[in-house]
Design an enzyme around this catalytic site. Structure first.
Site, PDB file in Angstrom:
ATOM      1  N   HIS A   1     -13.455  48.130 -52.987  1.00 12.50           N
ATOM      2  CA  HIS A   1     -13.442  48.354 -54.470  1.00 12.50           C
ATOM      3  C   HIS A   1     -13.076  47.086 -55.338  1.00 12.50           C
ATOM      4  CE1 HIS A   1     -13.505  52.667 -53.707  1.00 12.50           C
ATOM      5  NE2 HIS A   1     -12.569  52.615 -53.007  1.00 12.50           N
TER       6      HIS A   1
ATOM      7  N   ASP B   1     -18.707  55.624 -49.401  1.00 13.85           N
ATOM      8  CA  ASP B   1     -17.144  56.098 -49.881  1.00 13.85           C
ATOM      9  C   ASP B   1     -16.744  57.676 -49.718  1.00 13.85           C
ATOM     10  OD1 ASP B   1     -14.630  56.002 -50.195  1.00 13.85           O
ATOM     11  OD2 ASP B   1     -14.713  55.004 -52.239  1.00 13.85           O
TER      12      ASP B   1
END
Ligand SMILES: [Zn+2]
Length: 452
Positions: free
Chosen positions: A272, A323
């Site tokens: 991220h 993810d």
């Protein structure tokens, strides 16, 4: 030796696409030779249109496939309410259910052209937090699942010790947590001993996040990874609240704390890295770390837009991951690096199409401990993705410069054939051994039953 002939192949680096490429795969699954500008021999598999090296999914939590589309109701408004739904799914898992769900999810990845996955694994223990008789039973289930789906896996086993600086473990988090960093290390050492030398399986380590691992334990995980030359991953600055809590506890940002723990370096991947300071970007960049963006998840969770171009300019490598499995489509993840930045900045053209495809390919393979991956060259794994020449999305594209169309318009549905180690895993858009939609449906239904 098996032979594959590609009408046009992007070999994984640079802007150039080669024509009439003959690839010979050796028995060990690597590429023994590559010739360009040759006609197809009679015994070769013939792939008309475009082919690419296999894609790498750098950050995955396979079980989260079960909550796809189930967290989109208006009242499920924040990252933190999404996390409650995710914890519910995690509570339902047992080793058999996990293997079935992960096998179907990894097979969906194969259909999307993914030939290697970095599975960030943290659902370790039984529902009450007690380790199974074999403390790696869940990890083994995930590894078996990837093997059955024909996808290479790096099991990135995440150290998780606490709910937060001042928050005790509760509910599903007890399944994630080891008693101490020493017990995490012992568990992962067993995996390393068992799987070292297995071509399709590799083991890495992770600091789940600075929330879940204190500074001293983070240092121990980092030193374990350095000692093994293993990839080391961490969730970093996904949400502003994580930064605030870390600053309150330690006086550092998450990136600075990880730097202090000795975690940053060429084998480190920050997942991220959405809410960074300029100093954080310099730390990650000067370390030559990878930043794994997960744009479809970051959009889904309203995380924000990270500064991909500034991270790259600081020296970081960019990779992508599916993810939360909101969708499984690395073409979408890759182009979002550029497109989300366009929306945020009002500027176009920060990332070239080839660079976006490198993020979904070679950079991702390197970040999950497979630096030989993501290229069509001698010695690389014979992992290939063939795009459907009948795709309406790619019809009429510029054959002299096709990467713009591939990066910005191709989707997972355009993947026709996939080879892993020279072996065909997807043929004409179907998995060669798994009924993927059927298995997704049945495994997700079974998990729903278990959760009731
Ligand atoms: Zn994650």
């Amino acid at each position: 030796v098996s032979r594959i002939w590609c009408e046009r192949a992007w070999r994984g680096r640079g802007p150039k696409v080669d024509s009439r490429v003959l690839i010979e795969a050796a028995d060990d699954g690597t590429i023994a030779s590559v010739e360009t500008g040759v006609e197809a021999p009679a015994d070769a598999a013939v792939l008309p249109g475009y082919s690419l090296p296999g894609l790498a999914n750098t950050h995955s939590h396979a079980f989260q496939r079960a909550i796809r589309g189930r967290t989109e109701a208006a009242e499920l408004g924040s990252f933190w309410t999404w996390r409650e739904k995710m914890y519910e799914a995690a509570m339902g898992l047992d080793p058999d259910l996990y293997r079935e769900l992960a096998r179907a999810t990894f097979a969906e990845m194969a259909l999307a052209g993914i030939t290697a996955v970095g599975e960030f694994h943290y659902v370790h223990h039984d529902r009450d937090g007690t380790p199974y008789a074999d403390p790696n039973e869940m990890g083994r289930a995930v590894i078996d699942a990837a093997r059955e789906a024909g996808v290479r896996i790096t099991l990135i086993d995440a150290c998780y010790l606490r709910g937060g600086a001042t928050i005790a473990l509760e509910g599903a988090q007890r399944r994630f947590a080891d008693a101490s960093v020493e017990s995490w290390t012992r568990r992962v050492e067993e995996l390393v001993a068992e799987f070292t030398g297995e071509g399709e399986v590799r083991i890495g380590g992770a600091i789940h996040s600075v929330r879940a691992v204190d500074a001293e334990s983070a240092r121990a995980v980092a030193s374990w990874a350095a000692g093994h030359g293993a990839p080391l991953h961490a969730h970093v600055s996904e949400q502003p609240r994580e930064n605030e809590e870390c600053l309150a506890e330690t006086g550092w940002t998450p990136s600075a704390q990880l730097a202090e723990a000795g975690a940053l370096g060429g084998l480190f991947t920050a997942v991220h890295a959405t809410h960074l300071t300029d100093a954080d970007r310099d730390l990650l960049g000067s370390a030559g770390a990878t930043v794994c963006l997960c744009p479809t998840t970051e959009r889904d969770l309203a995380d924000g837009i990270g500064g991909a171009a500034s991270l790259r300019d600081a020296g970081a490598h960019l990779a992508v991951g599916s993810d939360s499995q909101a969708v499984i489509d690395l073409f979408e993840e890759a182009r979002a690096i550029e497109l989300d930045e366009r929306l945020g900045s009002g500027e176009r053209g920060r990332h070239a199409p080839a660079a976006l495809l490198v993020a979904a390919g070679a950079a991702g393979h390197a970040a999950i401990g497979r630096p030989e991956g993501g290229a069509i060259e001698v010695g690389a794994p014979a992992d290939l993705v063939h795009l459907d020449p009948a795709s309406v999305r790619l019809a009429g594209i510029d054959d002299t410069d096709p990467l713009g169309a591939i990066a910005f318009a191709a989707t997972a549905s355009d993947v026709a054939d996939v080879f892993v180690g020279g072996r065909q895993v997807v043929r004409d858009g179907a998995h060669t051994s798994i009924e993927v939609a059927t298995e997704l449906r049945s495994s997700i239904a079974a998990l729903g039953e278990a959760g009731r």
